[in-house]
Enzyme design. Structure first.
Site, PDB file in Angstrom:
ATOM      1  N   TYR A 105      -7.089 -51.703  34.546  1.00  0.00           N
ATOM      2  CA  TYR A 105      -7.063 -52.036  33.126  1.00  0.00           C
ATOM      3  C   TYR A 105      -6.536 -53.456  32.888  1.00  0.00           C
ATOM      4  O   TYR A 105      -6.656 -53.993  31.806  1.00  0.00           O
ATOM      5  CB  TYR A 105      -6.214 -51.037  32.336  1.00  0.00           C
ATOM      6  CG  TYR A 105      -6.791 -49.633  32.272  1.00  0.00           C
ATOM      7  CD1 TYR A 105      -8.071 -49.367  32.730  1.00  0.00           C
ATOM      8  CD2 TYR A 105      -6.053 -48.585  31.754  1.00  0.00           C
ATOM      9  CE1 TYR A 105      -8.605 -48.098  32.687  1.00  0.00           C
ATOM     10  CE2 TYR A 105      -6.577 -47.303  31.700  1.00  0.00           C
ATOM     11  CZ  TYR A 105      -7.857 -47.058  32.168  1.00  0.00           C
ATOM     12  OH  TYR A 105      -8.374 -45.797  32.120  1.00  0.00           O
ATOM     13  N   LYS A 128      -8.075 -42.828  45.987  1.00  0.00           N
ATOM     14  CA  LYS A 128      -9.375 -42.624  46.626  1.00  0.00           C
ATOM     15  C   LYS A 128      -9.388 -43.474  47.891  1.00  0.00           C
ATOM     16  O   LYS A 128     -10.178 -44.425  48.031  1.00  0.00           O
ATOM     17  CB  LYS A 128     -10.503 -43.043  45.669  1.00  0.00           C
ATOM     18  CG  LYS A 128     -10.731 -42.080  44.523  1.00  0.00           C
ATOM     19  CD  LYS A 128     -11.504 -40.834  44.914  1.00  0.00           C
ATOM     20  CE  LYS A 128     -12.953 -41.137  45.168  1.00  0.00           C
ATOM     21  NZ  LYS A 128     -13.698 -39.916  45.640  1.00  0.00           N
ATOM     22  N   ASP A 177     -10.677 -37.098  43.009  1.00  0.00           N
ATOM     23  CA  ASP A 177     -11.696 -36.128  42.584  1.00  0.00           C
ATOM     24  C   ASP A 177     -11.280 -34.714  42.942  1.00  0.00           C
ATOM     25  O   ASP A 177     -11.430 -33.774  42.147  1.00  0.00           O
ATOM     26  CB  ASP A 177     -13.081 -36.481  43.161  1.00  0.00           C
ATOM     27  CG  ASP A 177     -13.037 -36.783  44.649  1.00  0.00           C
ATOM     28  OD1 ASP A 177     -11.926 -36.997  45.203  1.00  0.00           O
ATOM     29  OD2 ASP A 177     -14.110 -36.828  45.292  1.00  0.00           O
ATOM     30  N   ASP A 222      -4.811 -41.815  33.725  1.00  0.00           N
ATOM     31  CA  ASP A 222      -5.355 -41.672  32.376  1.00  0.00           C
ATOM     32  C   ASP A 222      -6.205 -40.399  32.302  1.00  0.00           C
ATOM     33  O   ASP A 222      -6.064 -39.554  31.416  1.00  0.00           O
ATOM     34  CB  ASP A 222      -6.214 -42.929  32.094  1.00  0.00           C
ATOM     35  CG  ASP A 222      -6.561 -43.083  30.630  1.00  0.00           C
ATOM     36  OD1 ASP A 222      -6.161 -42.232  29.823  1.00  0.00           O
ATOM     37  OD2 ASP A 222      -7.238 -44.070  30.289  1.00  0.00           O
ATOM     38  N   ASP A 277      -4.947 -36.285  30.947  1.00  0.00           N
ATOM     39  CA  ASP A 277      -5.632 -35.602  29.845  1.00  0.00           C
ATOM     40  C   ASP A 277      -6.197 -34.269  30.307  1.00  0.00           C
ATOM     41  O   ASP A 277      -6.187 -33.281  29.565  1.00  0.00           O
ATOM     42  CB  ASP A 277      -6.777 -36.475  29.296  1.00  0.00           C
ATOM     43  CG  ASP A 277      -6.290 -37.367  28.165  1.00  0.00           C
ATOM     44  OD1 ASP A 277      -5.060 -37.580  28.057  1.00  0.00           O
ATOM     45  OD2 ASP A 277      -7.125 -37.872  27.391  1.00  0.00           O
TER      46      ASP A 277
END
Ligand code: NAD
Length: 370
Positions: free
Chosen positions: A143, A194, A227, A251, A255
């Site tokens: 970001y 990852k 994942d 992020d 959620d």
């Protein structure tokens, strides 16, 4: 009252002031009955600050924030400010606060309270008793990484790009927060990246592994691909205690974990910075939800997320764990009594207003300490 517990309250916009009002009542009650002795100042942030001063965060408020031991933040934003200049949008005030205070560790608990186990979309046995802490790195990663932007390729087609970048220091400081939290919980950290496909993921894993070996080998450390983590959160969330991950994965995963618990109106958060000379970290506590313009001004908002954010402040900024547990227990008892705002109401019961929940919280606090 003069104390060394200076707290700045920034209620913000929409339902922010409504839910903050209920926290003010709880704080006053605890100051009077539990000797918590907080010195509370109030300020403007977001759209409310823009309306009053033409900016979503004044330098004076920022200075006050920097001098406070902790910030209680409501929520900012709403359609009223859709057309203000981008740099003065309500959200810009919050982003500036996070940046200036260097709040790099975002703590998002996903806890399923007994009374709400039915509110999750997952089976009750999968989520009941759930108590996870997701620690998301908040100030670096894709970001913020450079280069970022769009350009045109030699063949005339365009491309867009961002850069995922983490320094050793940025990984170590958020990992430290996570290992220290785990020591006070169930002593287990899942580090999520990852590493199978990203160089920055390989580096993240290396840094965490080395820090663990050097300083935190008493904590169980497991590595997981992001994942798989998303899948495991839905399949068997109770395997997790603390999850530490980067800004982007945090992020998304926080959620995902939030929805295991049922409602936005129940979810608190904390954002922590580096420890100062006295060992205390800069910190901002806020509900996960936004300003909910659709219900603002109607006394429909659930104040629990804001009240539970205050409980996090007690625990993480002031080490007042007993007081934090008292507040959390009061929230549980109110839910168990059947009083619910519309967002979590049960079939066949009428929802109650924000202030009815506030009244019930004070009465539960009295009972619990009586
Ligand atoms: P939102 O969280 O404000 O609302 C989403 C839905 O959840 C709405 O239907 C709302 O009524 C409901 N809801 C949220 N909190 C609730 C509560 N405490 N009690 C009962 N119901 C509740 O998200 P949104 O609608 O996407 O955004 C609204 C505004 O808030 C936007 O301007 C957005 O930019 C802003 N926002 C601010 C923050 C923040 O201040 N940190 C975070 C998210 C969104």
């Amino acid at each position: 009252m003069t104390t060394n517990r200076k707290v700045l309250m920034l209620p913000g916009d929409g339902i922010g002031p409504e839910v903050m009002h209920e926290v003010s009542r709880v704080i006053k009650w605890m100051n009077d009955n539990c000797g918590t002795a907080f010195d509370i100042q109030e300020g403007l942030c977001g759209g409310a600050a823009y309306d009053a001063h033409g900016t979503s965060l004044t330098n004076e408020t920022l200075t006050e924030a920097m001098a406070s031991d902790a910030i209680l933040f409501g929520s900012v934003g709403g359609p009223k400010w859709d057309n203000v200049p981008r740099e003065e949008r309500p959200e810009a005030g919050l982003l500036r606060l996070r940046k200036e205070m260097d709040l790099f560790a975002n703590l998002r608990p996903a806890t399923v309270l007994d009374a709400l186990a039915d509110a999750s979309t997952l089976k009750k046995e999968v989520v009941s008793g759930l108590d996870i802490m997701i620690v998301r790195e908040l100030t670096a990663g894709v970001y913020f990484g450079e280069p970022r932007g769009t350009d045109t390729l030699p063949d005339g087609t365009r491309r867009g790009f961002d850069t995922e970048v983490y320094t050793q220091t940025e990984i170590e400081r958020v990992a430290r927060v996570s290992f220290e939290l785990a020591r006070k919980r169930s002593n287990k950290v899942h580090s999520v990246e990852k590493a199978n496909v990203m160089e920055s993921g390989v580096f993240w894993r290396e840094v965490i592994t080395a820090l663990h070996a050097a300083e935190y080998s008493d904590v169980d450390l497991l590595h997981m691909y992001a994942d798989n983590c998303a899948m495991q959160l839905v399949r068997n969330p109770k395997q997790f205690d603390v999850i530490v991950t980067n800004n982007l994965f945090g992020d998304v995963l926080s959620d995902c974990a939030a929805m295991l618990t049922g409602s936005l109106g129940m979810l608190p958060s904390a954002s922590l910075g580096a420890p100062g000379p006295n060992g205390q970290r800069k910190a901002l506590y806020e509900p996960v939800h936004g300003s909910a313009p659709d219900i603002a001004g109607q006394r429909l908002a659930n104040p629990s997320a804001m009240v539970l954010s205050y409980a996090m402040m007690l625990r993480y900024s002031f080490d007042m764990c007993e007081e934090a547990e008292l507040v959390e227990q009061a929230v549980q008892n109110v839910l168990a009594s059947g009083l619910r705002t519309a967002d979590i109401k049960q079939e066949r019961t009428a929802p109650v207003s924000t202030d009815v929940i506030g009244d019930a919280l004070l009465s539960e606090l009295s009972k619990l300490t009586g």
